[in-house]
Design an enzyme around this catalytic site. Structure first.
Site, PDB file in Angstrom:
ATOM      1  N   HIS A 168       0.834  -1.203   0.000  1.00  0.00           N
ATOM      2  CA  HIS A 168       0.000   0.000   0.000  1.00  0.00           C
ATOM      3  C   HIS A 168       0.871   1.256   0.000  1.00  0.00           C
ATOM      4  O   HIS A 168       2.012   1.222   0.478  1.00  0.00           O
ATOM      5  CB  HIS A 168      -0.871   0.050   1.269  1.00  0.00           C
ATOM      6  N   CYS A 255      -2.787   0.275   9.607  1.00  0.00           N
ATOM      7  CA  CYS A 255      -3.767  -0.736   9.183  1.00  0.00           C
ATOM      8  C   CYS A 255      -4.727  -1.129  10.296  1.00  0.00           C
ATOM      9  O   CYS A 255      -5.836  -1.582  10.035  1.00  0.00           O
ATOM     10  CB  CYS A 255      -3.053  -2.004   8.736  1.00  0.00           C
TER      11      CYS A 255
HETATM   12  C1  CIR Z   1      -3.470  -7.667   3.204  1.00  0.00           C
HETATM   13  O1  CIR Z   1      -2.661  -8.155   2.419  1.00  0.00           O
HETATM   14  O2  CIR Z   1      -4.498  -7.109   2.844  1.00  0.00           O
HETATM   15  C2  CIR Z   1      -3.183  -7.789   4.679  1.00  0.00           C
HETATM   16  N1  CIR Z   1      -2.462  -8.979   4.936  1.00  0.00           N
HETATM   17  C3  CIR Z   1      -2.404  -6.578   5.184  1.00  0.00           C
HETATM   18  C4  CIR Z   1      -3.169  -5.302   5.090  1.00  0.00           C
HETATM   19  C5  CIR Z   1      -2.399  -4.143   5.618  1.00  0.00           C
HETATM   20  N2  CIR Z   1      -3.192  -2.965   5.607  1.00  0.00           N
HETATM   21  C6  CIR Z   1      -2.731  -1.740   5.428  1.00  0.00           C
HETATM   22  O3  CIR Z   1      -1.553  -1.565   5.127  1.00  0.00           O
HETATM   23  N3  CIR Z   1      -3.586  -0.727   5.499  1.00  0.00           N
END
Ligand code: CIR
Length: 263
Positions: A168, A255
């Protein structure tokens, strides 16, 4: 009061036992649920320490990545926008967040697609604009739909690029105050933060770039002493939070929460 760093509320979601099946770019080991729960509790306690109300949602076993609640919505002073995650296994998570936003916000709108995809992790809100990184999870249609939804609220969007191989946009940067952005050099080299004050992440500590400024504190992942000292030397109060288990799933400080002041 700065709406991009000062908040009365946060929403978090406790990790589910299914977290062991969470998405990851590279397998570096199975996350330990008990340790993740302990880190998560410390994270929530630190948010509360700033005086904020934290709504802790229950685990959602059907969605292994649902602890990463940030990706399901964008919270602005005027209202909330429910996202449309680009990861197929996460698409249904957004609807799980909606009622909790509706309980606090008068205005909740949603990205409806069907071709639009966008995740909160790709969105950096600053005092003057909203930067959205195009990524493997966030496409042009998603960005365009978000721009249409927030224009009546007075927000301007700027599309930027999430570096190749980075999950991201905010994996590589964070807002520290209205004018200051902490960033990896590989991201800031693109020029996307020209006009801001940029604090560089020390070489080799790129995994520390995802922090959050939440009221008086900067929450950052533990284990990156040069980044910690750099942020502290710039005058910010830093708190280190264990992140070893979320890091196995490419997750970090931003996140784990939605941060906002409801209207
Ligand atoms: C994913 O791949 O969607 C999750 N394992 C990690 C999401 C992390 N979220 C973020 O950076 N906002």
């Amino acid at each position: 009061m700065s709406f991009s760093t000062q908040f009365t509320h946060a929403i978090t979601r406790r990790p589910a036992a299914s977290i062991t099946r969470g998405l990851r770019a590279v397998d570096t080991g199975t996350p330990d649920l008990a340790l993740m729960q302990a880190h998560h509790a410390a994270y929530v306690a630190t948010l509360r320490e700033t005086g904020a109300t934290v709504v802790e949602l229950p685990p959602l076993d059907a969605y292994p990545d649902s602890v990463f609640v940030e990706d399901t919505a964008l919270c602005l002073p005027q209202g909330a926008v429910v996202m449309r995650p680009g990861a197929p296994s996460r698409l249904g998570e957004a609807a799980e967040t909606t009622p909790h936003l509706q309980a606090l916000y008068a205005r909740v709108v949603a990205i409806t697609g069907p071709d639009s995809f966008i995740e909160g992790g790709d969105i950096l809100v600053t005092e003057r604009e909203i930067l959205v990184g195009r990524s493997a999870r966030t496409n042009a249609a998603g960005i365009a739909e978000l721009a249409r939804l927030v224009a009546p609220w007075g927000h301007t969007l700027r599309e930027v690029i999430t570096p190749a191989g980075v999950l991201h946009f905010k994996t590589d940067c964070s807002l520290l105050d209205a004018e200051t952005i902490l960033s990896t050099k590989r991201l800031s080299a693109s020029g996307c933060f020209d006009g801001y004050t940029v604090i560089d992440i020390p070489d080799g500590e790129e995994a520390a770039a995802n922090t959050i400024r939440f009221n008086g504190l900067v929450l950052m992942p533990a284990g990156f002493p040069r980044t910690r000292d750099t942020i502290a030397a710039a005058g910010f109060a830093v708190r280190e939070i264990g992140n070893s288990e979320c890091a196995k799933l490419d997750g970090g400080m931003s996140c784990l929460s939605l941060r906002f002041t409801p209207s």
